[in-house]
Design a protein around this motif. Structure first.
Motif, mmCIF file in Angstrom:
data_model
loop_
_atom_site.group_PDB
_atom_site.id
_atom_site.type_symbol
_atom_site.label_atom_id
_atom_site.label_comp_id
_atom_site.label_asym_id
_atom_site.label_seq_id
_atom_site.Cartn_x
_atom_site.Cartn_y
_atom_site.Cartn_z
ATOM 1 N N GLY A 156 -2.995 -30.604 22.268
ATOM 2 C CA GLY A 156 -2.236 -31.612 21.535
ATOM 3 C C GLY A 156 -2.735 -31.846 20.126
ATOM 4 N N LYS A 157 -3.831 -31.208 19.769
ATOM 5 C CA LYS A 157 -4.381 -31.378 18.419
ATOM 6 C C LYS A 157 -3.970 -30.203 17.528
ATOM 7 N N THR A 158 -4.483 -29.031 17.873
ATOM 8 C CA THR A 158 -4.102 -27.841 17.100
ATOM 9 C C THR A 158 -3.363 -26.813 17.958
ATOM 10 N N ILE A 159 -3.492 -26.907 19.285
ATOM 11 C CA ILE A 159 -2.753 -26.029 20.191
ATOM 12 C C ILE A 159 -1.700 -26.872 20.889
ATOM 13 N N TRP A 160 -0.448 -26.574 20.624
ATOM 14 C CA TRP A 160 0.656 -27.422 21.075
ATOM 15 C C TRP A 160 1.557 -26.725 22.093
ATOM 16 N N THR A 161 2.164 -27.526 22.966
ATOM 17 C CA THR A 161 3.353 -27.118 23.707
ATOM 18 C C THR A 161 4.539 -27.705 22.940
ATOM 19 N N TYR A 162 5.748 -27.499 23.477
ATOM 20 C CA TYR A 162 6.938 -28.043 22.801
ATOM 21 C C TYR A 162 6.862 -29.562 22.671
ATOM 22 N N ARG A 163 6.224 -30.244 23.640
ATOM 23 C CA ARG A 163 6.157 -31.711 23.583
ATOM 24 C C ARG A 163 5.333 -32.164 22.392
ATOM 25 N N HIS A 164 4.213 -31.494 22.165
ATOM 26 C CA HIS A 164 3.382 -31.851 21.010
ATOM 27 C C HIS A 164 4.098 -31.508 19.709
ATOM 28 N N ALA A 165 4.805 -30.363 19.710
ATOM 29 C CA ALA A 165 5.477 -29.898 18.493
ATOM 30 C C ALA A 165 6.609 -30.818 18.075
ATOM 31 N N MET A 166 7.097 -31.654 19.001
ATOM 32 C CA MET A 166 8.195 -32.566 18.695
ATOM 33 C C MET A 166 7.737 -33.881 18.084
ATOM 34 N N VAL A 167 6.466 -34.191 18.237
ATOM 35 C CA VAL A 167 5.965 -35.474 17.709
ATOM 36 C C VAL A 167 4.710 -35.248 16.868
ATOM 37 N N PRO A 168 4.774 -34.358 15.881
ATOM 38 C CA PRO A 168 3.572 -34.071 15.083
ATOM 39 C C PRO A 168 3.149 -35.272 14.253
ATOM 40 N N THR A 169 1.858 -35.479 14.178
ATOM 41 C CA THR A 169 1.339 -36.540 13.302
ATOM 42 C C THR A 169 0.994 -35.982 11.931
ATOM 43 N N GLU A 170 0.946 -34.644 11.851
ATOM 44 C CA GLU A 170 0.690 -33.982 10.577
ATOM 45 C C GLU A 170 1.529 -32.710 10.519
ATOM 46 N N MET A 171 1.866 -32.298 9.316
ATOM 47 C CA MET A 171 2.675 -31.107 9.138
ATOM 48 C C MET A 171 1.786 -29.868 9.138
ATOM 49 N N PRO A 172 2.070 -28.883 9.999
ATOM 50 C CA PRO A 172 1.291 -27.645 9.960
ATOM 51 C C PRO A 172 1.431 -26.976 8.585
ATOM 52 N N THR A 173 0.354 -26.401 8.122
ATOM 53 C CA THR A 173 0.430 -25.641 6.875
ATOM 54 C C THR A 173 0.634 -24.160 7.178
ATOM 55 N N LYS A 174 -0.069 -23.677 8.200
ATOM 56 C CA LYS A 174 0.052 -22.289 8.632
ATOM 57 C C LYS A 174 0.177 -22.295 10.155
ATOM 58 N N LEU A 175 1.358 -21.956 10.639
ATOM 59 C CA LEU A 175 1.687 -22.142 12.049
ATOM 60 C C LEU A 175 1.864 -20.810 12.765
ATOM 61 N N LEU A 176 1.238 -20.690 13.939
ATOM 62 C CA LEU A 176 1.426 -19.538 14.811
ATOM 63 C C LEU A 176 2.316 -19.955 15.977
ATOM 64 N N VAL A 177 3.422 -19.258 16.171
ATOM 65 C CA VAL A 177 4.304 -19.501 17.310
ATOM 66 C C VAL A 177 4.150 -18.326 18.262
ATOM 67 N N ILE A 178 3.754 -18.621 19.494
ATOM 68 C CA ILE A 178 3.486 -17.579 20.487
ATOM 69 C C ILE A 178 4.672 -17.516 21.439
ATOM 70 N N GLY A 179 5.476 -16.468 21.294
ATOM 71 C CA GLY A 179 6.691 -16.314 22.084
ATOM 72 C C GLY A 179 7.926 -16.468 21.218
ATOM 73 N N SER A 180 8.894 -15.562 21.408
ATOM 74 C CA SER A 180 10.081 -15.582 20.551
ATOM 75 C C SER A 180 11.361 -15.774 21.345
ATOM 76 N N GLY A 181 11.276 -16.512 22.445
ATOM 77 C CA GLY A 181 12.494 -16.927 23.123
ATOM 78 C C GLY A 181 13.149 -18.039 22.326
ATOM 79 N N ALA A 182 14.141 -18.695 22.927
ATOM 80 C CA ALA A 182 14.886 -19.732 22.207
ATOM 81 C C ALA A 182 13.974 -20.846 21.698
ATOM 82 N N ILE A 183 13.039 -21.317 22.534
ATOM 83 C CA ILE A 183 12.169 -22.433 22.132
ATOM 84 C C ILE A 183 11.278 -22.024 20.968
ATOM 85 N N GLY A 184 10.653 -20.851 21.067
ATOM 86 C CA GLY A 184 9.774 -20.388 20.005
ATOM 87 C C GLY A 184 10.499 -20.210 18.691
#
Length: 464
Positions: A156-184
């Protein structure tokens, strides 16, 4: 003494609450058990609030490109807290709506953690208190949760699931998305449009691997053009917090492992069904890799126990869950519903551009032995798309050359998640190319591309 019902539903997501409403309409006495919030993951943490976020990023993109429409918008920016707050308010509004629907339809809502204790019996733990329920039939609609990486659980800090990604407290500057299905892809699209430097890692040879190959190839080019780095055929061998971010060990196609640091990572590698600790094992309910096995009506191998939605397997879609719920309830009530036909379930990805499809891809149709007629029409040939400034994309239709059956339809471009329903209806009605060709499409509309694609499959396209 236990409260008695005709039907008890465990889980109030789009499968559970829709099933409850339909059961009430059919005269059944219904209770629904929910451990968190009515509406489940989709309404509170998935389908709806993510679309609110994506709408924000879409408008932000338009504001940044206002000049191409002859407009001026200077010093464009955003307030991340307000962006998140809008998304949460949308979810809250719909949660309240489901509460109202339960009351309107006289569905008893039981809050707490439910467990099936025996055939027709369910126990609900409410803190120190336990409520006992009895029913002739029980529908399990407990849904699923995000799958963690085995070597790096989300913090929930730097490694997120979709739930964390929906309520960020800070904007990622360099983001890694693991998986390229619809959610990713949706989260990659959102954060890229909001200004993050985004990289997608996908083990398979192409992004959006369940979609038609031409759609995947188009999306690869479109997202790359937008500045997203796509690493297909690429594995992730390690992910760990590192200082203020995360360090990833990425294994490239050539076998070389490279370490790279990101501010955040989103894990979007699939889901795990919520079948543990709800009493299914003791009853002998059959599962396959955790998913409950059902027939076309939602029946399990245990009499009186039914299951619907994500807990029963792919496709993991809200509208599939809702339809399964209606089929199951109508069967329980003594009706004769059609069995679930997964081939007529549309899939949608709400990225920029959007992706939508139904039925077989061209490759799958060929594998199945069909002789094909394939039509394809580009957005650049459509007047409405050009006027909207959305001239990138295409519509593709796949027909059985012998019978004219519409085997599949595949779209990429603006608003295709709305357009796809036309082809879904066509498949449900078992429409052939003849009826589609004779249908009048309004002008100017994006839907005209659907007509042109059908015409194109038979060498009759007018505008291309």
């Amino acid at each position: 003494m236990a409260d008695t019902y005709d039907l008890v539903i465990l889980g109030s997501g789009p499968g559970g609450y829709v099933a409850a409403i339909r059961a009430s309409q059919l005269g059944l006495k219904v209770a629904i058990v929910e451990r968190e919030r009515l509406g489940g993951i989709c309404l509170n943490w998935g389908c709806i609030p993510t679309k609110a976020l994506l709408r924000t990023s879409e408008i932000y993109h338009y504001m940044q490109n206002a000049e191409s429409y002859g407009l001026k918008a200077d010093n464009v920016g955003f307030d991340l807290a307000k962006v998140v707050d809008r998304s949460r308010k949308v979810a809250g509004q719909l949660n309240a709506g489901v509460k109202g629907l339960m009351k309107k339809n006289k569905v008893t809502v039981v809050e707490g953690v439910g467990t099936v204790t025996a055939k027709g019996k369910l126990s609900v733990k409410q803190g120190d208190k336990t409520v006992e329920l009895e029913a002739k039939n029980i529908i399990v609609a407990t849904g699923a949760r995000a799958r963690d990486l085995p070597f790096a659980k989300a913090d929930g800090k730097t490694i997120w699931t979709y739930r964390h990604a929906m309520v960020p407290t800070e904007m990622p500057t360099k983001l890694l998305v693991i998986g390229s299905g619809a959610i990713g892809v949706e989260f990659a699209s959102f954060y890229n449009d909001m200004g993050a430097d985004v990289t997608i890692v996908e083990m398979l040879p192409r992004i959006l691997p369940v979609e038609d190959e031409e759609v995947s190839a188009f999306m690869d080019k479109a997202l790359t053009k937008q500045g997203i780095t796509l690493l297909t055929g690429t594995g992730l061998e390690g992910l760990a917090p590192s200082g203020s971010g995360v360090t990833a060990k990425i294994k490239h196609k050539d076998g070389k492992v490279v370490e790279e640091t990101f501010s955040h990572a989103i894990v979007a590698i699939g889901i795990v069904p919520n079948t543990e600790n709800i009493g299914l094992e003791a009853l002998g309910v059959e599962t396959d890799r955790g998913h409950i096995k059902t027939d076309g009506y939602g029946r399990t191998n245990v009499d009186g126990i039914w299951a619907i939605g994500d807990v029963t397997g792919a496709p993991w879609l809200a509208h599939k869950a809702s339809h399964e719920g209606i089929i199951a309830v109508e069967k329980i009530a003594g009706g004769s519903p059609h069995q679930m036909d997964k081939a007529n379930i549309p899939g949608c990805t709400y990225s920029r551009p959007q992706v939508a499809s139904v039925g077989m891809t061209e490759a799958k149709a060929k594998e199945a032995g069909y002789e094909l007629k394939v039509g394809k029409f580009p957005f650049i040939g459509n007047g409405k798309a050009i006027a909207l400034g959305e001239a990138e994309g295409f519509v593709k239709t796949v027909f059985d050359a012998k019978t004219g059956e519409l085997l599949g339809a595949h779209m990429v471009g603006a608003e295709v998640t709305e357009l796809i329903q036309g082809y879904v209806v066509a498949r449900q009605l078992e429409t052939t190319e003849a009826e589609l060709m004779e249908t009048v499409f309004a002008h100017p509309t994006l839907s005209e591309m659907m007509h042109e694609s059908v015409l194109g499959a038979y060498g009759r396209s007018i505008h291309y």
